[in-house]
Design an enzyme around this catalytic site. Structure first.
Site, PDB file in Angstrom:
ATOM      1  N   ARG A 145       0.848  -1.182   0.000  1.00  0.00           N
ATOM      2  CA  ARG A 145       0.000   0.000   0.000  1.00  0.00           C
ATOM      3  C   ARG A 145       0.890   1.241   0.000  1.00  0.00           C
ATOM      4  O   ARG A 145       1.860   1.299   0.752  1.00  0.00           O
ATOM      5  CB  ARG A 145      -0.945   0.014   1.210  1.00  0.00           C
ATOM      6  CG  ARG A 145      -1.958  -1.112   1.169  1.00  0.00           C
ATOM      7  CD  ARG A 145      -2.905  -1.097   2.358  1.00  0.00           C
ATOM      8  NE  ARG A 145      -3.730  -2.300   2.356  1.00  0.00           N
ATOM      9  CZ  ARG A 145      -4.547  -2.664   3.338  1.00  0.00           C
ATOM     10  NH1 ARG A 145      -4.650  -1.893   4.416  1.00  0.00           N
ATOM     11  NH2 ARG A 145      -5.250  -3.775   3.258  1.00  0.00           N
ATOM     12  N   GLN A 164      -0.228  -9.958   5.873  1.00  0.00           N
ATOM     13  CA  GLN A 164      -1.391 -10.115   6.735  1.00  0.00           C
ATOM     14  C   GLN A 164      -1.581 -11.576   7.138  1.00  0.00           C
ATOM     15  O   GLN A 164      -1.252 -12.484   6.368  1.00  0.00           O
ATOM     16  CB  GLN A 164      -2.657  -9.640   6.023  1.00  0.00           C
ATOM     17  CG  GLN A 164      -2.676  -8.170   5.675  1.00  0.00           C
ATOM     18  CD  GLN A 164      -3.921  -7.808   4.887  1.00  0.00           C
ATOM     19  OE1 GLN A 164      -4.227  -8.424   3.880  1.00  0.00           O
ATOM     20  NE2 GLN A 164      -4.637  -6.794   5.349  1.00  0.00           N
ATOM     21  N   HIS A 194     -14.373 -11.083   5.918  1.00  0.00           N
ATOM     22  CA  HIS A 194     -12.951 -10.726   5.854  1.00  0.00           C
ATOM     23  C   HIS A 194     -12.451 -10.712   7.299  1.00  0.00           C
ATOM     24  O   HIS A 194     -13.014  -9.996   8.127  1.00  0.00           O
ATOM     25  CB  HIS A 194     -12.744  -9.330   5.264  1.00  0.00           C
ATOM     26  CG  HIS A 194     -13.401  -9.096   3.943  1.00  0.00           C
ATOM     27  ND1 HIS A 194     -12.687  -8.816   2.795  1.00  0.00           N
ATOM     28  CD2 HIS A 194     -14.715  -9.072   3.572  1.00  0.00           C
ATOM     29  CE1 HIS A 194     -13.525  -8.630   1.787  1.00  0.00           C
ATOM     30  NE2 HIS A 194     -14.764  -8.777   2.240  1.00  0.00           N
TER      31      HIS A 194
END
Length: 665
Positions: free
Chosen positions: A384, A402, A537
């Site tokens: 990002r 992650q 999620h």
């Protein structure tokens, strides 16, 4: 029209007061103690000055120091105004701009005429602030027109204030606050009744930095003075102690001392993991993989670079483009909802998240209702484009991994699946040394996909799941956060509390019906027809980088033995014990202990200090006597004394502590 207004109080009582009365009048009518303690008021839920007259019948709650959140915000706002007044008293040619409160204090931006402020200026400014506080100057609200404000600021040479005033609404009254009769600032308020309500010993100016006017690098550079402000000296002292502790625990400092990682300009926002740091990563990853395997997850691996059309279809291209790394980095054209991919060019993007790729795996073949829930996990590396100024050690980076997963469920499975996730997360946090965390529900943002009915359902399902887990309680800090959800789904946030009381938002779970619809994910139901799954999620650690940083700071580098990169060092007192030291190390390795030897010709006290600095959990000191008797002198990090025990006993002791929590018998 009645000459009285009816004021309803929190205890259910009702008071009738003359027209034009204020909350201060009500406080005085109740008693002198409350009149002295009152700082502000909530009138019909709105925080206002004590001197603000009622406009009609009202619900009133008087704010005192016991209402800590409101009281702290008021105090910090007032400290900022006192700071500005003090600076202009000491440096009369300085222009003032803005000064808000912050999470632990306040700041104010100034435009000095001659030179930027430095930290050497802070003690004299603090002294002037104390003088203003002790003068107990009344803080008085007035309504002015925009023209009055502009004229006043221009007359005083306050060009920044005049510029801002010119942009304020011209058809409504604007407010200024006087400090005594000789200083004012424009402000919405509210404020305390007087500067004397502040504790002159409960604030401290902390640092000075540069800041652009209105946050725009094309504008003038200002001097920003930061401070921390509290209700009393005890709170200030506790905060300063936390800051000292935080400095000692800074993961960047400890990471260097422990030789775990480094960061450098050649890969700005990415981490260079050293062998010892990557050992922590590997242990944490192996632990998480075992926990996910036991919880019925399947693990996948997806590409780093994907066609930008995929991100356009998912909605991320329009909502998240500025945070993505695109190849090439110029896009052909732009519309209101983001850059548009057109023609035959292969516009690619490094993935900022894993979810669209997991939907593509879900869509391979035919999925039956019997296959759900499908729990798809990936330790996925993402990128990002975070702003340069937002990067912070390994806590906020541009490349991260992650502990990500997406759970595809039928609607009737959703509540129980989220409840089970809460149980899994709770167990993992406890294993990792975090017994306290809060749960917050982030609700729909203003800009979002999906209907209101969809959001109503998704938000209620998350409430029901937390309630079913027994955690929608004050003990777990249950709170709802309006407008804080993602553009496609509401989410539960899990905020850890560390050893010195700081909170860290790490885990999340989101209930998403938007992405399955946009990417056309479906399963075959019991009725033989296609149905949309709900996509959960979820992450528990958040990212490995940030969570390892949190672990380092939480434990001040003294990691649990099973996570420590070096669990033991065998150190010699004399060179005659070198052979025995190597034998001890071999037996420890055979028992699964990560061990090193220190055979250097250095004094033992030097070796002890050095390995303590590196946070090695156990030091086994051996000399000629230990070699003859088959013993070791065991020193445990943080303990005052060593103990001499047989080698076999030391191995058993270390092996028990070095085993990961989920593998212990």
């Amino acid at each position: 029209m009645s000459d009285l207004v009816k004021i309803s109080l929190p205890d259910g009582s009702l008071r009738e007061m003359p027209q034009g009365s204020t909350p201060a009048d009500v406080a005085a009518a109740i008693g002198p103690g409350l009149a002295k303690a009152a700082l502000a008021a909530r009138v019909n839920g709105e925080l206002v000055d004590l001197s603000r007259p009622f406009t009609g019948d009202a619900q009133l709650a008087l704010v005192t120091a016991r209402d800590e959140a409101d009281a702290l915000d008021l105090a910090r706002h007032d400290y900022a105004h006192v700071l500005a007044e003090a600076v202009q008293a000491l440096f009369p040619d300085t222009q003032i701009t803005f000064g808000p409160s912050t999470d632990d204090g306040f700041y104010y931006d100034f435009a000095p005429k001659h030179r930027p402020f430095t930290e050497e200026d802070l003690p004299v400014i603090e002294a002037e602030m104390r003088r203003i506080i002790q003068a107990d100057k009344p803080l008085r609200r007035e309504e002015w027109s925009r023209e009055q404000l502009i004229s006043r600021w221009k007359q005083q040479g306050e060009s920044f204030k005049a510029e801002w005033a010119a942009e304020l609404p011209g058809d409504e009254p604007l407010t200024v606050y006087w400090s005594g009769e000789d200083w004012l600032d424009m402000c919405r308020g509210p404020h305390l009744p007087s500067t004397g309500k502040l504790d002159p010993n409960a604030f401290k100016l902390t640092r000075v930095s540069g800041a652009y006017w209105r946050g725009d690098q094309n504008n003038a550079m200002l001097s920003r003075i930061y401070g921390t402000g509290w209700l009393n000296k005890k709170q200030l002292d506790a905060h300063l102690h936390r800051l000292e502790e935080a400095a000692k625990r800074d993961h960047r400092k400890l990471g260097q001392e422990m030789d775990l990682f480094h960061l450098q300009q050649e890969a700005h926002g990415s981490v260079f993991w050293h062998p010892k740091g990557y050992l922590i990563w590997r242990q944490l990853e192996a632990y998480m993989r075992r926990r996910l395997d036991a919880a019925g997850y399947v693990e996948v691996k997806t590409p780093q670079v994907m066609d930008a059309r995929q991100w356009e279809q998912s909605g991320h291209w329009g909502k998240y483009r500025e945070n993505m790394f695109v190849i090439p980095d110029e896009v052909p054209n732009t519309e209101d909802d983001g850059p548009v991919i057109s023609g035959d060019a292969d516009w690619m993007a490094l993935k900022p998240m894993n979810c669209p790729a997991h939907v593509l795996i879900f869509k391979q073949g035919i999925t039956s209702y019997r296959d759900l829930p499908l729990r798809m996990a990936e330790f996925g590396c993402c990128h990002r484009n975070e702003p340069h100024g937002a990067l912070h050690g390994i806590m906020r980076v541009r490349q991260f991994t992650q502990d990500d997963a997406h759970i595809f469920v039928r609607e009737d499975q959703l509540v129980s699946e989220v409840r089970d996730f809460c149980d899994l997360l709770d167990s993992i946090y406890k294993d990792l040394g975090f017994g306290t965390y809060a749960i917050k529900l982030a609700l729909r943002p203003e800009k979002r996909f999906g209907s209101d009915e969809m959001w109503d359902q998704a938000e209620q399902e998350l409430r029901d799941a937390v309630a079913a887990s027994g955690r929608a309680t004050a003990e777990f800090g249950w709170e709802e956060l309006p407008g804080e959800g993602a553009f496609y789904a509401p989410k539960l946030e899990f905020h850890l509390t560390d050893a010195i009381g700081r909170t860290w938002q790490v885990g999340t779970i989101q209930s998403d019906r938007v992405l399955p619809e946009r990417l056309d994910a479906s399963y075959v139901g019991e009725d033989g027809n296609k149905h949309r799954p709900v996509m959960l999620h979820r992450a528990i650690l958040g990212t490995f980088e940030r969570f390892i940083g949190i672990l380092i700071e939480h434990f001040a580098g003294k990691l649990p033995v099973w996570l420590a990169p070096v669990q033991a060092v065998v150190a010699t007192i004399v060179s005659d014990a070198d052979g025995y030291a190597n034998d001890v190390a071999d037996q420890l390795r055979a028992a699964g202990i990560r061990v090193e030897t220190d055979l250097r010709n250095e004094k033992i006290n030097y070796k002890v200090r050095e390995h303590s600095l590196k946070k090695v959990p156990h030091l086994l000191v051996v000399g000629k006597r230990e070699a003859e008797e088959g013993t070791v002198a065991l020193r445990t990090l943080g303990a005052e004394h060593q103990k001499v025990i047989p080698l076999a006993e030391a191995i058993a002791l270390l092996k028990a502590g070095a085993t990961a929590p989920d593998l212990r018998g």
